[in-house]
Design an enzyme around this catalytic site. Sequence first.
Site, PDB file in Angstrom:
ATOM      1  N   CYS A   1      -0.453   4.145   2.532  1.00 28.54           N
ATOM      2  CA  CYS A   1      -0.455   3.971   3.989  1.00 28.54           C
ATOM      3  C   CYS A   1      -0.216   2.508   4.312  1.00 28.54           C
ATOM      4  O   CYS A   1       0.906   2.027   4.162  1.00 28.54           O
ATOM      5  CB  CYS A   1      -1.739   4.502   4.608  1.00 28.54           C
ATOM      6  SG  CYS A   1      -3.248   4.068   3.721  1.00 28.54           S
ATOM      7  N   SER A   2      -1.240   1.778   4.732  1.00 28.53           N
ATOM      8  CA  SER A   2      -0.997   0.391   5.135  1.00 28.53           C
ATOM      9  C   SER A   2      -2.236  -0.463   4.914  1.00 28.53           C
ATOM     10  O   SER A   2      -2.529  -1.344   5.712  1.00 28.53           O
ATOM     11  CB  SER A   2      -0.571   0.337   6.597  1.00 28.53           C
ATOM     12  OG  SER A   2      -1.552   0.973   7.395  1.00 28.53           O
ATOM     13  N   CYS A   3      -2.998  -0.212   3.847  1.00 28.62           N
ATOM     14  CA  CYS A   3      -4.198  -1.009   3.575  1.00 28.62           C
ATOM     15  C   CYS A   3      -3.814  -2.480   3.426  1.00 28.62           C
ATOM     16  O   CYS A   3      -2.808  -2.806   2.804  1.00 28.62           O
ATOM     17  CB  CYS A   3      -4.891  -0.504   2.316  1.00 28.62           C
ATOM     18  SG  CYS A   3      -5.457   1.201   2.503  1.00 28.62           S
TER      19      CYS A   3
ATOM     20  N   CYS B   1       0.888  -1.154   0.000  1.00 28.38           N
ATOM     21  CA  CYS B   1       0.000   0.000   0.000  1.00 28.38           C
ATOM     22  C   CYS B   1       0.925   1.202   0.000  1.00 28.38           C
ATOM     23  O   CYS B   1       1.549   1.502   1.026  1.00 28.38           O
ATOM     24  CB  CYS B   1      -0.921   0.037   1.219  1.00 28.38           C
ATOM     25  SG  CYS B   1      -1.936   1.540   1.207  1.00 28.38           S
TER      26      CYS B   1
HETATM   27 FE    FE Z   1      -3.291   2.061   2.922  1.00 33.62          FE
END
Ligand code: FE
Length: 205
Positions: free
Chosen positions: A108-110, A105
């Site tokens: 961000c951190s999906c 991602c």
């Molecule tokens: Fe994300």
Amino acid sequence: MGAGHDHAGGYSEMEARARALETLLYERGLLTPAAVDAVVREYETDVGPLNGARVVARAWVDDAYRQRLLEDGTAAMRELGYGGAEGYHLRALANTAGIHNVVVCTLCSCYPWPLLGLPPSWYKSPPYRSRVVADPRGVLAEFGLHLADETEVRVWDSSAEIRYLVLPQRPAGTTELDEQELADLVTRDSMIGTGLPLSPEGVRE
Ligand code: FE
């Protein structure tokens, strides 16, 4: 929060925003710290890569399920009882002899929480997020994954709209194994694409 965050320089913009929002929700009485803690605890202890491993193993033993998983990952995941937060639009990516998929991602951190739990700290780190796009082979080699030159590497960027799960290839020498034994071979990293499933010999050792 957990390890892996750089608190020396204060919070990142995203962390600061999350904290501000959390504080506001507490103040308005819309949320309690206990409720937040319970959700975090659930994802840390009850939900994890074991769920994704069951999905992968099912796809390995059941061609019709594999087909459904590739056509509609969200529905196929629900068939096995998995869903909820961060799992609304799941797409499964099948590795083949010539194609290796890896997930990131960049924003961000999906991450597909219902199948993999909370993301590892490296997945959230800026170096992984930028470098796996620019130099996927180099990053995978650092994970110990050396792909053949002729293998095509596809990098998939997750978002709030879509989450990815890599469906790794079934390891050789596993025709005798049942579904649970197969699930034991499926590592978290093999479902992100930064690793491969274990070999049956590796498990017996
Ligand atoms: Fe994300």
